[in-house]
Enzyme design. Structure first.
Site, PDB file in Angstrom:
ATOM      1  N   GLY A  11       8.901  40.671  19.919  1.00  0.00           N
ATOM      2  CA  GLY A  11      10.141  39.881  20.035  1.00  0.00           C
ATOM      3  C   GLY A  11       9.897  38.389  19.895  1.00  0.00           C
ATOM      4  O   GLY A  11       8.791  37.897  20.112  1.00  0.00           O
ATOM      5  N   ARG A  15      14.880  32.271  23.678  1.00  0.00           N
ATOM      6  CA  ARG A  15      15.257  31.422  24.812  1.00  0.00           C
ATOM      7  C   ARG A  15      14.097  30.638  25.419  1.00  0.00           C
ATOM      8  O   ARG A  15      14.300  29.754  26.251  1.00  0.00           O
ATOM      9  CB  ARG A  15      15.949  32.278  25.887  1.00  0.00           C
ATOM     10  CG  ARG A  15      17.332  32.731  25.427  1.00  0.00           C
ATOM     11  CD  ARG A  15      18.246  32.938  26.595  1.00  0.00           C
ATOM     12  NE  ARG A  15      18.056  34.256  27.181  1.00  0.00           N
ATOM     13  CZ  ARG A  15      18.046  34.496  28.491  1.00  0.00           C
ATOM     14  NH1 ARG A  15      18.169  33.505  29.354  1.00  0.00           N
ATOM     15  NH2 ARG A  15      17.885  35.721  28.938  1.00  0.00           N
ATOM     16  N   LYS A  22       6.387  34.339  22.803  1.00  0.00           N
ATOM     17  CA  LYS A  22       6.723  34.424  24.232  1.00  0.00           C
ATOM     18  C   LYS A  22       5.597  35.013  25.074  1.00  0.00           C
ATOM     19  O   LYS A  22       5.264  34.481  26.141  1.00  0.00           O
ATOM     20  CB  LYS A  22       7.994  35.254  24.415  1.00  0.00           C
ATOM     21  CG  LYS A  22       8.340  35.462  25.876  1.00  0.00           C
ATOM     22  CD  LYS A  22       9.753  35.898  26.103  1.00  0.00           C
ATOM     23  CE  LYS A  22       9.989  37.344  25.817  1.00  0.00           C
ATOM     24  NZ  LYS A  22      11.313  37.788  26.276  1.00  0.00           N
ATOM     25  N   GLY A  80      14.393  47.368  17.012  1.00  0.00           N
ATOM     26  CA  GLY A  80      14.662  48.046  18.280  1.00  0.00           C
ATOM     27  C   GLY A  80      13.389  48.580  18.913  1.00  0.00           C
ATOM     28  O   GLY A  80      12.348  48.711  18.255  1.00  0.00           O
ATOM     29  N   ASP A 105       6.217  41.044  27.960  1.00  0.00           N
ATOM     30  CA  ASP A 105       6.875  39.962  28.697  1.00  0.00           C
ATOM     31  C   ASP A 105       7.247  40.398  30.108  1.00  0.00           C
ATOM     32  O   ASP A 105       8.078  39.783  30.767  1.00  0.00           O
ATOM     33  CB  ASP A 105       8.121  39.467  27.945  1.00  0.00           C
ATOM     34  CG  ASP A 105       9.152  40.572  27.734  1.00  0.00           C
ATOM     35  OD1 ASP A 105       8.933  41.710  28.201  1.00  0.00           O
ATOM     36  OD2 ASP A 105      10.186  40.292  27.103  1.00  0.00           O
ATOM     37  N   GLY A 141      19.584  49.023  30.924  1.00  0.00           N
ATOM     38  CA  GLY A 141      19.927  50.423  30.666  1.00  0.00           C
ATOM     39  C   GLY A 141      20.048  51.163  31.991  1.00  0.00           C
ATOM     40  O   GLY A 141      19.293  50.895  32.929  1.00  0.00           O
ATOM     41  N   LYS A 335     -20.503  20.183  36.269  1.00  0.00           N
ATOM     42  CA  LYS A 335     -20.204  20.992  35.074  1.00  0.00           C
ATOM     43  C   LYS A 335     -21.489  21.613  34.535  1.00  0.00           C
ATOM     44  O   LYS A 335     -22.488  20.913  34.410  1.00  0.00           O
ATOM     45  CB  LYS A 335     -19.594  20.105  33.988  1.00  0.00           C
ATOM     46  CG  LYS A 335     -19.217  20.881  32.744  1.00  0.00           C
ATOM     47  CD  LYS A 335     -19.466  20.125  31.453  1.00  0.00           C
ATOM     48  CE  LYS A 335     -20.921  20.050  31.100  1.00  0.00           C
ATOM     49  NZ  LYS A 335     -21.190  19.614  29.712  1.00  0.00           N
ATOM     50  N   SER A 389     -29.356   6.416  45.680  1.00  0.00           N
ATOM     51  CA  SER A 389     -27.970   6.151  45.306  1.00  0.00           C
ATOM     52  C   SER A 389     -27.903   5.402  43.985  1.00  0.00           C
ATOM     53  O   SER A 389     -28.773   4.581  43.675  1.00  0.00           O
ATOM     54  CB  SER A 389     -27.296   5.298  46.385  1.00  0.00           C
ATOM     55  OG  SER A 389     -27.220   6.039  47.571  1.00  0.00           O
TER      56      SER A 389
HETATM   57  C1  UD1 Z   1      15.335  47.236  27.095  1.00  0.00           C
HETATM   58  C2  UD1 Z   1      15.796  48.678  27.315  1.00  0.00           C
HETATM   59  C3  UD1 Z   1      16.678  48.714  28.569  1.00  0.00           C
HETATM   60  C4  UD1 Z   1      15.950  48.173  29.761  1.00  0.00           C
HETATM   61  C5  UD1 Z   1      15.411  46.769  29.465  1.00  0.00           C
HETATM   62  C6  UD1 Z   1      14.495  46.326  30.579  1.00  0.00           C
HETATM   63  C7  UD1 Z   1      15.971  49.748  25.140  1.00  0.00           C
HETATM   64  C8  UD1 Z   1      16.872  50.169  24.062  1.00  0.00           C
HETATM   65  N1  UD1 Z   1      16.530  49.119  26.157  1.00  0.00           N
HETATM   66  O1  UD1 Z   1      16.487  46.499  26.794  1.00  0.00           O
HETATM   67  O2  UD1 Z   1      17.085  50.058  28.838  1.00  0.00           O
HETATM   68  O3  UD1 Z   1      16.785  48.149  30.897  1.00  0.00           O
HETATM   69  O4  UD1 Z   1      14.659  46.758  28.253  1.00  0.00           O
HETATM   70  O5  UD1 Z   1      14.132  45.004  30.397  1.00  0.00           O
HETATM   71  O6  UD1 Z   1      14.789  50.007  25.084  1.00  0.00           O
HETATM   72  N2  UD1 Z   1      10.695  44.550  21.269  1.00  0.00           N
HETATM   73  C9  UD1 Z   1       9.895  44.640  20.161  1.00  0.00           C
HETATM   74  N3  UD1 Z   1      10.469  45.019  18.972  1.00  0.00           N
HETATM   75  C10 UD1 Z   1      11.774  45.329  18.867  1.00  0.00           C
HETATM   76  C11 UD1 Z   1      12.574  45.225  20.005  1.00  0.00           C
HETATM   77  C12 UD1 Z   1      12.010  44.848  21.197  1.00  0.00           C
HETATM   78  O7  UD1 Z   1       8.700  44.387  20.222  1.00  0.00           O
HETATM   79  O8  UD1 Z   1      12.184  45.668  17.755  1.00  0.00           O
HETATM   80  C13 UD1 Z   1      10.111  44.142  22.546  1.00  0.00           C
HETATM   81  C14 UD1 Z   1      10.678  42.825  23.046  1.00  0.00           C
HETATM   82  O9  UD1 Z   1       9.910  41.728  22.606  1.00  0.00           O
HETATM   83  C15 UD1 Z   1      10.607  43.003  24.549  1.00  0.00           C
HETATM   84  C16 UD1 Z   1      10.780  44.508  24.756  1.00  0.00           C
HETATM   85  O10 UD1 Z   1      10.448  45.102  23.534  1.00  0.00           O
HETATM   86  O11 UD1 Z   1       9.348  42.643  25.080  1.00  0.00           O
HETATM   87  C17 UD1 Z   1      12.179  44.897  25.175  1.00  0.00           C
HETATM   88  O12 UD1 Z   1      13.087  44.470  24.194  1.00  0.00           O
HETATM   89  P1  UD1 Z   1      14.469  43.789  24.566  1.00  0.00           P
HETATM   90  O13 UD1 Z   1      15.147  43.396  23.330  1.00  0.00           O
HETATM   91  O14 UD1 Z   1      14.274  42.752  25.606  1.00  0.00           O
HETATM   92  O15 UD1 Z   1      15.239  45.050  25.193  1.00  0.00           O
HETATM   93  P2  UD1 Z   1      16.466  44.998  26.162  1.00  0.00           P
HETATM   94  O16 UD1 Z   1      17.705  44.876  25.349  1.00  0.00           O
HETATM   95  O17 UD1 Z   1      16.244  44.036  27.239  1.00  0.00           O
END
Ligand code: UD1
Ligand code: MG
Length: 452
Positions: A11, A15, A22, A80, A105, A141, A335, A389
């Site tokens: 990801g 933010r 991140k 996703g 993260d 979720g 050091k 010293s």
């Molecule tokens: C996800 C879960 C949700 C849960 C939440 C907890 C899914 C569909 N949803 O939602 O049920 O409550 O986490 O925090 O799984 N990432 C990738 N590649 C991608 C998408 C995401 O590496 O294509 C990574 C992101 O960088 C992150 C993690 O996966 O570290 C979760 O992704 P994020 O988009 O934050 O999922 P949420 O919508 O928060």
């Protein structure tokens, strides 16, 4: 059954407002990714796969620096969480065991929690999800459970009914399933949902449709804390520090002002160590039992042996090895140097690239002149040596056992065992000259005032 860990770290982290990916932002001196990799160690993962995307090169470098056996797979488009995990399919093709999905993260998942999930797997559940009771369920979720407590589905907030949104048992994101089951289920997912993403979470209802059992394990909400912004990062840091202080005290360390002491992710401190206020531990520091770290000291990459007293206001840099019952006092920097057992470096000194023998005494203001502008050189000081010293030790140089240097000396040549090295201008006293000089100057000043 053996375990593998897949860490999602592709990801962007918009933010964070950062050029750095991140997962490389640090908590307690280590990138969040490394904290997650550490969690995986608790289930003795034989494979660690990091799914990288944004800033993949940097992510790869950090992951391999921590674990050279880790595999980095690329997710070029973030379609996703299900799609992210699918990127590990080929790498794990020959792996026979359970796969844990973790987020890069989400740094605080405890090894014990993963062990509890593993126990649920061993008792027959095919897919085990880590859940938590959320104070504010918001965008998480929701875990939809059956009457017998087993897990029926995970419904993303965007896709949930009003009734499902009232559920406060939420998905942390951590999931464990056998490799073949996991990838067979992911192959059946699609992006036909409110976000248009391939949801990993869909594997639960798909497993149920295949007649498989799914289960949830619960952990405290704090453990699943994720970081999305710099504010979150500061909250994560505070949470880490608060836990580390508590743990240190539980293990027999005295902290007189715990809230002012800062630990790293890998700080090791023995029993009966006393740590005074405003002390900062950088990475890779070990303090043996019975040592005292006095106020306002900064230590990193160093080892302090038992009974040693460091500080106040001491700085120990990487490679500082502080011997048993030795002392490093105020405004001293050490050091890449060994301070031998019982040796004393008490005031205003710089000791770099050096070995100080047992029970040597280093006088106030002593400096090892270790750097010639291009190369670093060693200073060796023998046992029981007495360095006067304000001695400048121009390295490479050796002062032998039981040897001495005169105060203010610039030592450019070795001093043999038991010898005294003197390297300073000879003093000359001029009888009455101080008074004569002062009288002359005062007269000159009086004449000047009169003229103006
Ligand atoms: C996800 C879960 C949700 C849960 C939440 C907890 C899914 C569909 N949803 O939602 O049920 O409550 O986490 O925090 O799984 N990432 C990738 N590649 C991608 C998408 C995401 O590496 O294509 C990574 C992101 O960088 C992150 C993690 O996966 O570290 C979760 O992704 P994020 O988009 O934050 O999922 P949420 O919508 O928060
Ligand atoms: Mg998220």
């Amino acid at each position: 059954m053996t375990n593998a860990v897949v860490i999602l770290a592709a990801g962007k982290g918009t933010r964070m407002q950062s050029d750095l990916p991140k997962v490389l932002h640090k908590v307690a001196g280590a990138p969040m990714l490394i904290h997650t990799m550490q969690s995986g160690e608790g289930v003795d993962a034989v494979r660690t796969i990091v799914v990288a995307g944004h800033g993949a090169e940097l992510v790869e470098k950090a992951a391999l620096a921590y674990n050279p056996d880790a595999t980095i797979v690329l997710q070029t488009e973030q379609l996703g969480t299900g799609h992210a995990v699918d990127q590990a399919r080929d790498t794990l093709a020959d792996f026979d065991g359970d796969v844990f999905i973790l987020y890069g993260d989400t740094p605080f998942i405890k090894s014990e929690t993963l062990v509890a999930m593993k126990a649920k797997r061993d008792s027959g559940a095919s897919v085990v999800v880590l859940g938590f009771k959320a104070r504010e369920a918001g965008k998480y979720g929701r875990l939809i459970t059956a009457i017998d407590g087993s897990l029926d589905a995970i419904v993303e907030a965007k896709d949930a009914t009003a009734e499902q949104l009232t559920v406060d048992f939420c998905n942390s994101g951590v999931i464990c399933a056998p490799r073949d089951v996991l990838f067979d289920l992911i192959a059946k997912t699609n992006n036909n949902n409110a976000s248009g993403e391939i949801y990993l979470t869909d594997i639960v209802s798909l497993a149920r449709a295949d007649g498989l059992t799914c289960a949830a394990v619960e952990c405290p909400e704090e453990e699943t804390m994720g970081v999305n912004s710099r504010v979150d990062l500061s909250i994560a840091e505070a949470a880490f520090q608060s836990n580390a202080r508590h743990e240190a005290m539980e293990n027999g360390v005295t902290l007189s002002a715990p809230e002012t002491v800062y630990f790293s992710y890998d700080t090791h401190i023995g029993r009966d160590v006393i740590i005074e206020p405003n002390t900062v531990f950088g990475p890779a520091t070990t303090i043996e039992s019975g040592a005292t770290i006095r106020a306002f000291s900064h230590l990193e990459g160093c080892h302090v042996s038992s009974g040693a007293i460091v500080g106040p206001y001491a700085r120990l840099r990487p490679g500082a090895e502080i011997g048993t019952n030795s002392k490093v006092g105020n405004f001293c920097e050490v050091k890449a140097a060994i301070v031998g057992d019982g040796a004393k470096v008490n005031h205003l000194s710089y000791i770099g690239d050096a070995e100080i023998g047992a029970n040597a005494n280093i006088g106030a203001g002593t400096i090892t002149c270790n750097y010639d502008g291009v190369f670093k050189h060693q200073t060796i000081i023998g046992e029981r040596a007495f360095i006067g010293s304000n001695t400048m030790l121009v390295a490479p140089v050796r002062v032998g056992d039981d040897a001495m240097t005169g105060s203010g000396s610039v030592i450019t040549q070795d001093v043999s065992d038991t010898d005294l090295g003197l390297g300073r201008a000879k003093q000359a006293n001029k009888a009455g000259l101080a008074l004569r000089l002062m009288t002359k100057l005062k007269a000159a000043k009086a004449a000047k005032i009169k003229d103006s």
